[in-house]
Design an enzyme around this catalytic site. Structure first.
Site, mmCIF file in Angstrom:
data_model
loop_
_atom_site.group_PDB
_atom_site.id
_atom_site.type_symbol
_atom_site.label_atom_id
_atom_site.label_comp_id
_atom_site.label_asym_id
_atom_site.label_seq_id
_atom_site.Cartn_x
_atom_site.Cartn_y
_atom_site.Cartn_z
ATOM 1 N N SER A 160 -5.498 11.221 2.950
ATOM 2 C CA SER A 160 -5.167 9.869 2.905
ATOM 3 C C SER A 160 -6.217 9.366 1.801
ATOM 4 C CB SER A 160 -5.422 9.028 4.155
ATOM 5 O OG SER A 160 -6.815 8.930 4.519
ATOM 6 N N LYS A 161 -6.186 8.124 1.580
ATOM 7 C CA LYS A 161 -7.376 7.453 0.689
ATOM 8 C C LYS A 161 -8.556 7.668 0.862
ATOM 9 C CE LYS A 161 -4.650 3.569 -0.897
ATOM 10 N NZ LYS A 161 -4.281 2.109 -0.450
#
Ligand code: GLU
Length: 464
Positions: free
Chosen positions: A238-239
Site C-alpha cells: 500500500s501507499k
C-alpha cells in the site's frame, strides 16, 4: 473456443501497480491465445467513482500499452441489463425481496458476534407468504442451502466452499441499484468472458458469483486468482510502502516496458530469466507459471530492471519522455548539448529518466557547487591548474580527442597526475565530483560554457 479476458478496475483512486499486474496477466493471456481483452470500468459505486480516476485508468492503460479490443465499457451504462437479470432471478425464484430493517440486521449482527458466530443474514424473508413491491426492500439472491461450490482455480487448485457458509447476498439495494457480485456475473456472462484472472482478494466472492451463474443456467468462466503483492514487511502493498500508483512510476521516468517486465516477474516466472521483451512475455506466459504464494514488491529491483531498459533503448525513442523530465525540473535544454548525447553518456549511471535529468543539469547551466567538493577542490592550490585549463581549452578544436590531449597537457605542465587535475576542473564545470569521464563531460558542456565556468570558479576561489 475463443478466449476472452477482461480487466475490471473500480475507478476509486489511482491505479495500483497490483491492479496493473492483474491487467497485464489478463492481457498477456488474451494476446497469447489470440483472444480478446476487454476493459470494463466498474463504476457503480457512485460515491467513490470519479471521472478523474476513470481517466487515470485510461491513461495508465495507454501508457503501459495494454490495448483492449473492447471497451472501455462502463457499468453505469448497463443498468438495463442488470435490472433484466434481477427480474429474471425474481421470476425464477432465485431471488426474493427482503424487508428487514437496518436496525434488525444490526441487532442480528451484534447477536451473532456475541455468540462468536460469523455475521450472516438469517434468511428471515426467504420464505414469506407475500412479497409486496411497494414496501421498502432490497433484493437478495436465494443461495442454495446445501451442497458445495467447487472452484477449479487455475492458480489455487481446487477450492471448496460449503453453501451453508454463504448467506443470501443483496443483489439490488433499496434504491434498486445492483451490487458488485451481480453486475460482475451479468457482465462476465454477456461479454463471454472465458477466463477471469483477478486478485485473490476476490476469492470469497467467487462461490457467490458461481451460484448466480448456475441460477441463470450458465456455465461460469475459468477462474485464476492471483496472490497479492506484499510490501517488505509482509503486509499488503500500500501507499505506506512508497510509490504504488502506476502513474507515479511514469512520473519518475520508469519506462512502461520496464514496469511491465518487472510486474510480469512479480508472481510469475520462466526459469530465472529476468528481462523479457513484450513479445517474449506473450509467447512464454502461462497461467500455470503464476506463483501460488504472494510476491514481495522490491523497488530496487524494479529500478534495476528499468536501468537495463535504459541501457538498451535508442535515444530516439526515449527523447520525448526525457525532454518532459527536463521540462518538469525547469531545465531549459533548448541551448546546450543534444538530449541524445546526454542520454547516451548518462544512462549507465542512473535508474530513472527523472534521475537522469536531475543529475544532468550542469550540461545546460551552471549549478551551485556541492559544498564539500568546493571546499576540497576549489582552493588557491587549484588556481594554476584552472588557469592552464582555460588557456588550453581556449584554442583547441572542440573535439573529444583534443580535449583529452589538453587534459594530459595540463598534467604535464604541472608535473602532476590526472587525479590532481581532474577534480578541480570537474567541480568548476559540473559543481561536484560526480560526472562521467571528464573529456566527454566537457565536450558536451561545450567550450563557451566550460571557459565561463572556469572563470567563475577562479572568481569563487578569489572570494573565499
Ligand atoms: N472491480 C473489482 C476491483 O477493482 C474487480 C472485479 C473482478 O475482477 O471481478 O477489485
Amino acid at each position: 473456443m475463443s478466449i476472452c479476458t477482461r480487466f475490471a478496475p473500480s475507478p476509486t483512486g489511482y491505479l495500483h501497480i497490483g491492479s496493473a499486474r492483474t491487467a497485464l496477466f489478463s492481457w498477456l493471456f488474451a494476446r497469447k491465445m489470440a483472444g480478446k481483452f476487454i476493459l470494463r470500468i466498474e463504476d457503480t459505486d457512485l460515491e467513490r467513482s470519479t471521472q478523474a480516476s476513470k481517466q487515470i485508468i485510461l491513461d495508465a492503460m495507454e501508457w503501459l500499452g495494454l490495448n483492449y479490443d473492447v471497451g472501455p465499457i462502463y457499468q453505469t451504462d448497463r443498468y438495463l441489463q442488470y435490472h433484466a437479470v434481477i427480474e429474471q432471478l425474481l421470476q425464477t425464484n432465485h431471488a426474493y425481496r427482503c424487508y428487514c430493517s437496518k436496525e434488525r440486521l444490526a441487532l442480528l449482527r451484534e447477536e451473532q458476534q456475541k455468540n462468536k458466530q460469523k455475521p450472516r443474514y438469517d434468511g428471515c424473508c426467504r420464505n414469506l407468504s407475500a412479497y409486496p413491491t411497494d414496501k421498502p426492500h432490497v433484493i437478495r439472491f436465494r443461495n442454495p442451502l446445501e451442497g458445495e461450490v467447487v472452484i477449479a482455480d487455475a492458480v489455487k487448485g481446487t477450492v471448496v466452499f460449503a453453501n451453508a457458509e454463504l448467506d443470501d447476498l443483496v443483489i439490488a439495494r433499496e434504491d434498486g441499484s445492483p451490487t458488485y457480485n451481480l453486475t460482475v456475473v451479468v457482465d462476465d456472462a454477456d461479454m463471454n468472458i472465458t477466463h477471469v484472472i483477478r486478485g485473490d482478494d476476490h476469492l470469497n466472492n467467487t462461490p457467490r458469483q458461481m451460484n448466480i451463474f448456475f441460477a441463470l443456467g450458465l456455465t461460469p468462466p475459468q477462474y485464476a486468482h492471483i496472490p497479492m503483492i506484499l510490501g517488505s514487511d509482509g503486509k499488503r502493498l500500500s501507499k505506506r510502502h512508497g510509490a504504488v500508483s502506476v502513474l507515479q512510476y511514469q512520473d519518475m521516468g520508469v519506462l512502461p516496458e520496464a514496469l511491465l517486465n518487472y510486474l510480469a516477474r512479480l508472481g510469475w516466472s520462466y526459469g530465472d530469466q529476468e528481462i523479457f521483451s513484450i513479445d517474449e512475455l506473450i509467447r512464454l506466459f502461462t497461467i500455470e507459471g503464476i506463483h501460488k504464494s504472494p510476491a514481495t514488491f522490491d523497488e530496487q529491483k524494479l529500478l534495476w530492471v528499468n536501468q537495463q531498459y535504459l541501457k538498451q533503448t535508442s535515444p530516439q525513442t526515449i527523447k520525448p519522455q526525457l525532454a518532459a523530465q527536463f521540462e518538469k525540473l525547469g531545465i531549459d535544454t533548448s541551448s546546450g548539448p543534444d538530449l541524445d548525447a546526454v542520454f547516451l553518456l548518462m544512462r549507465e549511471r542512473v535508474h530513472t529518466l527523472e534521475e537522469l535529468a536531475r543529475t544532468s543539469r550542469y550540461f545546460y547551466h551552471a549549478v551551485d557547487y556541492d559544498v564539500a567538493s568546493a571546499e576540497k577542490f576549489l582552493t588557491p592550490e587549484s588556481v594554476a591548474i584552472l588557469n592552464t585549463a582555460k588557456a588550453q581549452f581556449a584554442n583547441i578544436p572542440w573535439q573529444l580527442e583534443n580535449i583529452h590531449q589538453a587534459l594530459e597537457a595540463i598534467c604535464v605542465a604541472h608535473g602532476v597526475k590526472m587525479g590532481k587535475v581532474g577534480p578541480p576542473i570537474r567541480v568548476a564545470t559540473t559543481g561536484s565530483t560526480q560526472s562521467p569521464t571528464l573529456d566527454q563531460t566537457l565536450y558536451l558542456i561545450g567550450r563557451e560554457a566550460v571557459l565561463a565556468r572556469l572563470e567563475m570558479a577562479l572568481a569563487f576561489i578569489a572570494r573565499r
